[in-house]
Design an enzyme around this catalytic site. Structure first.
Site, short mmCIF file in Angstrom:
data_model
loop_
_atom_site.label_atom_id
_atom_site.label_comp_id
_atom_site.label_asym_id
_atom_site.label_seq_id
_atom_site.Cartn_x
_atom_site.Cartn_y
_atom_site.Cartn_z
N ARG A 13 146.64 29.71 -94.47
CA ARG A 13 145.53 29.22 -95.30
C ARG A 13 146.05 28.27 -96.38
O ARG A 13 147.05 28.54 -97.02
CB ARG A 13 144.81 30.40 -95.95
CG ARG A 13 143.64 29.98 -96.81
CD ARG A 13 142.73 31.13 -97.13
NE ARG A 13 143.25 31.99 -98.19
CZ ARG A 13 142.52 32.94 -98.79
NH1 ARG A 13 141.27 33.16 -98.41
NH2 ARG A 13 143.06 33.69 -99.73
N HIS A 33 138.78 26.17 -96.51
CA HIS A 33 137.46 25.60 -96.21
C HIS A 33 137.06 25.66 -94.74
O HIS A 33 136.02 25.16 -94.37
CB HIS A 33 137.39 24.14 -96.68
CG HIS A 33 137.22 24.03 -98.17
ND1 HIS A 33 138.20 24.44 -99.04
CD2 HIS A 33 136.20 23.57 -98.93
CE1 HIS A 33 137.78 24.23 -100.28
NE2 HIS A 33 136.58 23.71 -100.25
N GLY A 83 146.35 20.99 -96.57
CA GLY A 83 146.98 21.54 -95.36
C GLY A 83 146.08 21.52 -94.15
O GLY A 83 146.47 21.04 -93.08
N TYR A 108 138.29 12.83 -92.97
CA TYR A 108 137.62 11.55 -93.19
C TYR A 108 136.79 11.63 -94.47
O TYR A 108 136.43 12.70 -94.92
CB TYR A 108 136.73 11.16 -92.01
CG TYR A 108 135.34 11.79 -92.07
CD1 TYR A 108 134.28 11.08 -92.65
CD2 TYR A 108 135.10 13.06 -91.60
CE1 TYR A 108 133.02 11.65 -92.73
CE2 TYR A 108 133.84 13.63 -91.68
CZ TYR A 108 132.81 12.93 -92.25
OH TYR A 108 131.57 13.49 -92.34
N ILE A 157 152.36 23.56 -92.20
CA ILE A 157 152.55 22.31 -92.92
C ILE A 157 152.95 22.64 -94.35
O ILE A 157 152.26 23.41 -95.04
CB ILE A 157 151.23 21.50 -93.00
CG1 ILE A 157 150.56 21.36 -91.63
CG2 ILE A 157 151.46 20.16 -93.70
CD1 ILE A 157 151.24 20.47 -90.66
N GLU A 210 128.41 9.98 -86.49
CA GLU A 210 128.70 11.39 -86.29
C GLU A 210 127.57 12.18 -86.95
O GLU A 210 127.07 11.79 -88.00
CB GLU A 210 130.06 11.68 -86.92
CG GLU A 210 130.48 13.12 -87.01
CD GLU A 210 130.64 13.53 -88.45
OE1 GLU A 210 131.47 12.95 -89.16
OE2 GLU A 210 129.87 14.42 -88.88
N ASN A 228 137.61 19.21 -87.60
CA ASN A 228 137.57 19.76 -88.95
C ASN A 228 136.22 20.41 -89.27
O ASN A 228 136.09 21.11 -90.27
CB ASN A 228 137.89 18.68 -89.99
CG ASN A 228 139.33 18.76 -90.47
OD1 ASN A 228 140.01 19.75 -90.21
ND2 ASN A 228 139.78 17.73 -91.15
N TYR A 229 135.22 20.17 -88.42
CA TYR A 229 133.94 20.89 -88.56
C TYR A 229 133.94 22.05 -87.57
O TYR A 229 133.14 22.12 -86.65
CB TYR A 229 132.76 19.95 -88.31
CG TYR A 229 132.55 18.92 -89.40
CD1 TYR A 229 133.22 19.00 -90.62
CD2 TYR A 229 131.65 17.87 -89.22
CE1 TYR A 229 133.01 18.06 -91.61
CE2 TYR A 229 131.43 16.92 -90.22
CZ TYR A 229 132.12 17.02 -91.40
OH TYR A 229 131.90 16.09 -92.38
C1 LIG Z 1 132.35 21.99 -98.71
C2 LIG Z 1 133.14 21.32 -97.61
C3 LIG Z 1 133.20 19.94 -97.56
C4 LIG Z 1 133.95 19.30 -96.58
N1 LIG Z 1 133.99 17.93 -96.56
C5 LIG Z 1 134.74 17.30 -95.63
C6 LIG Z 1 134.84 15.88 -95.61
O1 LIG Z 1 134.25 15.18 -96.44
N2 LIG Z 1 135.58 15.31 -94.65
C7 LIG Z 1 136.25 16.05 -93.72
O2 LIG Z 1 136.94 15.47 -92.89
N3 LIG Z 1 136.17 17.39 -93.71
C8 LIG Z 1 135.44 18.03 -94.64
N4 LIG Z 1 135.36 19.40 -94.63
C9 LIG Z 1 136.08 20.14 -93.59
C10 LIG Z 1 137.54 20.33 -93.96
O3 LIG Z 1 138.25 19.13 -93.81
C11 LIG Z 1 138.17 21.37 -93.06
O4 LIG Z 1 137.50 22.59 -93.19
C12 LIG Z 1 139.66 21.55 -93.36
O5 LIG Z 1 140.29 22.15 -92.26
C13 LIG Z 1 139.86 22.40 -94.59
O6 LIG Z 1 141.19 22.50 -94.96
P1 LIG Z 1 141.60 23.72 -95.93
O7 LIG Z 1 143.08 23.69 -96.09
O8 LIG Z 1 140.74 23.72 -97.13
O9 LIG Z 1 141.11 24.95 -95.05
P2 LIG Z 1 141.78 26.27 -94.47
O10 LIG Z 1 140.62 27.16 -94.19
O11 LIG Z 1 142.85 26.78 -95.36
O12 LIG Z 1 142.42 25.77 -93.12
C14 LIG Z 1 141.70 25.18 -92.08
C15 LIG Z 1 142.51 25.24 -90.79
O13 LIG Z 1 143.79 24.63 -90.97
C16 LIG Z 1 144.84 25.59 -90.85
N5 LIG Z 1 145.79 25.37 -91.94
C17 LIG Z 1 145.53 25.40 -93.27
N6 LIG Z 1 146.64 25.15 -93.96
C18 LIG Z 1 147.62 24.96 -93.06
C19 LIG Z 1 149.00 24.65 -93.18
N7 LIG Z 1 149.59 24.53 -94.38
N8 LIG Z 1 149.72 24.53 -92.06
C20 LIG Z 1 149.14 24.68 -90.83
N9 LIG Z 1 147.85 24.95 -90.67
C21 LIG Z 1 147.09 25.09 -91.77
C22 LIG Z 1 144.17 26.94 -90.97
O14 LIG Z 1 144.92 27.95 -90.34
C23 LIG Z 1 142.83 26.67 -90.34
O15 LIG Z 1 142.94 26.69 -88.94
C24 LIG Z 1 134.63 20.06 -95.60
C25 LIG Z 1 134.55 21.45 -95.65
C26 LIG Z 1 133.83 22.09 -96.64
C27 LIG Z 1 133.75 23.59 -96.67
#
Ligand SMILES: Cc1cc2nc3c(=O)[nH]c(=O)nc-3n(C[C@H](O)[C@H](O)[C@H](O)COP(=O)(O)OP(=O)(O)OC[C@H]3O[C@@H](n4cnc5c(N)ncnc54)[C@H](O)[C@@H]3O)c2cc1C
Ligand SMILES: *[C@@H]1O[C@H](CO)[C@@H](O)[C@H](O)[C@H]1NC(C)=O
Ligand SMILES: *[C@@H]1O[C@H](CO)[C@@H](O)[C@H](O)[C@H]1NC(C)=O
Ligand SMILES: *[C@@H]1O[C@H](CO)[C@@H](O)[C@H](O)[C@H]1NC(C)=O
Length: 550
Positions: free
Chosen positions: A119, A123, A192, A200, A251, A443, A486-487
């Site tokens: 994590r 998100h 990450g 994007y 990562i 999209e 990412n969605y």
């Molecule tokens: C409110 C909101 C707004 C958003 N807006 C956008 C947007 O404008 N554009 C867009 O492209 N996306 C958007 N997203 C989607 C977002 O990009 C993805 O949910 C993204 O994967 C979140 O990354 P995180 O590290 O916060 O999530 P996490 O829940 O921590 O990780 C998401 C995924 O990546 C993996 N992961 C996390 N960290 C690592 C690491 N260090 N190494 C390897 N794997 C890892 C996790 O295991 C999981 O599979 C949005 C999401 C939310 C909830």
């Protein structure tokens, strides 16, 4: 979030005994088998051996009995659906402080056969970074990795996985008013997951995706090795540039190229209902938004609302949110000429710096201090579901009208339309794992939010999202019906970590990655043949018999 000082005084052995005891107390009976206790004991023992310090381990390990466990777990839960008493929770959270801690966690989880979830910002729409269909599991939490170094002279930046996009944008703006970075709109998203999964934002028509700007990365691979681009090789580097980090390694950081932004950008919003000819507006938008000047991003947000004209009835609200990389004097004539139905005049425009446009776009009231971008202390979230689609052929007036009708009938589900084109159409579909480039007009993101827990309520809203998704079938991409990784959306397929893994993985894999899926599978098979970095939608390894002929 300090660790229990009591543990500091315990020898390795008593630490283990204590942990086993605590685990026993916290396991539900079905899990409290001696073998799982032993496995977790072995895992912790291995960590202590690796670090050579029980103190160090007790500082970064949170068992369910630790008084801080719940707050650590909750700190990065961003969907209330996965914040309930029945949500599967990790047996242990490891809040690594150093790269070596990450290596040790991977080595120990692998050698003891424990499932690891990773994590960063939390998100993930389906909570995959901190829940699991496979129990029990450990979460490796990366929130302590938040170093950001900006080298404005060379226009590059080093950013660690646990930094948020808001922090990153803020640190860039401290160094320069004319640099920015093309990543997501939500300031609390973690680097990450976001970057490894594509990424994007509102500059995508000008600059493409986040992954189009990567220079280097540090990861810990399935053997616990710390690698950079050179030592991991171009295949693995390609894979973690949009193929999803969690299938390939942990990562630690990315090094990225910054982009130039003008000193002044311009934002505007226009909202119309069906009674105000919103359908005409959306039809003109569809003709214009994917082709217009690539400094312009025009997003549409559609949702059912109560009608002011026909009391007691519902209508559709179409809100167009626009951002132009330049001044109002320049954008108004462009819109006048190409998108007259929008009716935007200079007085409808807000001019600001690029960094000010980040909170503006996200909907913070004007005048909100920029420090809001540094806030990661949320611990609150709605219940929500998201899905995605791609539109490749223009939708007709009849088509849109039937979609509005369906949305009104369902009542709670809305759609975001994000236009592509511009730079997105110039980058080849196999340059990165992200395949949705030329040929995509826009999209779609489906969104539905609710505010109370409860299974029946959840089922009610999930059913709406599935119903609209099914209704849109004739209007969106087919073979495969594409989706944005990412969605995250578990409706499009789940990998059960068994002998059908490849077959199951191919279903969502083709939707997220199109033909790039096959290259991802090859890289995965070479980098992680034992499928240690598994999750519900990870890239599968090739079955031993070779799978299909690609
Ligand atoms: C409110 C909101 C707004 C958003 N807006 C956008 C947007 O404008 N554009 C867009 O492209 N996306 C958007 N997203 C989607 C977002 O990009 C993805 O949910 C993204 O994967 C979140 O990354 P995180 O590290 O916060 O999530 P996490 O829940 O921590 O990780 C998401 C995924 O990546 C993996 N992961 C996390 N960290 C690592 C690491 N260090 N190494 C390897 N794997 C890892 C996790 O295991 C999981 O599979 C949005 C999401 C939310 C909830
Ligand atoms: C909607 O369009 C119709 C037909 O073009 C036009 O007569 C009417 O004035 C428009 N309504 C609004 C509110 O713009
Ligand atoms: C633009 O601003 C004017 C003046 O405030 C207002 O009357 C008009 O409705 C606005 N137009 C749009 C498209 O928002
Ligand atoms: C999780 O639930 C707790 C207790 O019900 C609540 O205080 C907290 O705000 C919730 N967090 C999220 C992210 O929903």
């Amino acid at each position: 979030m300090g660790s229990s000082s009591l543990l500091d005084y315990l020898s390795i052995l008593s630490l283990l005994r204590l942990v086993i005891l605590l685990l026993f107390l916290n396991f539900s009976t079905s899990l409290a088998t001696p073998s799982t206790e032993l496995t977790y004991g072995h895992f912790l023992h291995c960590l202590v051996k690796q670090t050579n310090s029980a103190d160090e381990v007790s500082n970064i390990v949170y068992t369910q009995a630790n008084p801080s466990y719940t707050s650590v777990l909750r700190a990065y839960i961003r969907n209330a659906r996965f914040n309930t008493s029945s949500t599967p929770k990790p047996i242990i959270i490891v809040t690594a402080l150093t790269k070596f801690h990450v290596q040790a966690t991977v080595i120990c989880a692998k050698s003891t056969g424990i499932l690891l979830k990773i994590r960063s910002g939390g998100h993930d729409y389906e909570g995959l970074s901190y829940t699991s269909i496979e129990k029990p599991f450990v979460v490796l939490d990366m929130f302590n990795f938040r170093k950001i170094n900006i080298d404005i002279h060379n226009e590059i930046a080093y950013v660690q996985a646990g930094a948020t996009l808001g922090e990153f944008y803020y640190r860039i703006s401290e160094k320069s008013k004319v640099h920015g970075f093309p990543a997501g709109a939500c300031p609390t998203v973690g680097v990450g997951g976001h970057i490894s999964g594509g990424g994007y934002g509102i500059m995508l028509r000008k600059y493409g995706l986040t992954i189009d700007h990567l220079i280097d990365a540090e990861i810990v691979d399935a053997n616990g090795k710390l690698l950079n681009r050179k030592s991991m090789g171009e295949d693995l580097f390609w894979a973690i540039s949009g193929g999803g980090g969690a299938s390939f390694g942990v990562i630690i950081s990315y090094t990225v190229k910054l982009v130039r932004v003008p000193e002044k950008v311009t934002g505007f919003r226009v909202q119309k209902t069906l009674e105000e000819n919103a359908t005409d507006l959306v039809l003109q938008w569809q003709k214009v938004a994917p082709y217009i000047d690539d400094r312009l991003f025009l997003m549409v947000i559609l949702k059912p609302v109560n009608s002011n004209v026909n009391k007691g009835q519902k209508t559709i609200s179409a809100l167009i949110s626009g951002l132009f990389l330049g001044g109002a004097d320049e954008v108004v004539p462009i819109l006048d000429k190409k998108f007259p139905l929008l009716g935007v005049k200079k007085e409808n425009c807000t001019e600001m710096s690029w960094i000010e446009s980040v909170p503006w776009w996200f909907g913070f009231p004007s005048g909100t201090p920029l420090e809001v971008l540094l806030n990661r202390d949320l611990d609150s979230a709605n219940f929500f579901k998201r899905k995605s689609d791609y539109v490749q052929k223009p939708i007709s007036r009849d088509g849109f009208e039937s979609i509005w009708k369906k949305m009104i009938e369902l009542g709670n589900i809305g759609l975001f339309f994000s236009p592509y084109g511009g730079r997105m159409s110039e980058i080849p579909a196999d340059a990165t794992p992200f395949p949705h480039r030329a040929g995509n007009l826009f999209e779609i993101q489906y969104f539905v939010d609710w505010f109370q827990p409860g299974e029946a309520l959840e089922e009610f809203y999930l059913a709406q999202s599935r119903s609209l998704y099914s209704y849109l079938t004739p209007f969106v991409s087919k073979n495969p019906r594409s989706a944005l990784q990412n969605y995250r959306d578990l409706d499009i397929g789940i990998n059960h970590h068994d002998r059908n893994s490849y077959k199951e993985g191919k279903v969502y894999g083709l939707k997220y990655f199109n033909n790039n899926f096959y290259r991802l599978v090859k890289i995965k098979t070479a980098a992680d043949p034992e499928d240690f970095f598994w999750h519900e939608q990870s890239i599968p390894t090739l079955p031993r018999n070779g799978g299909d002929k690609r």
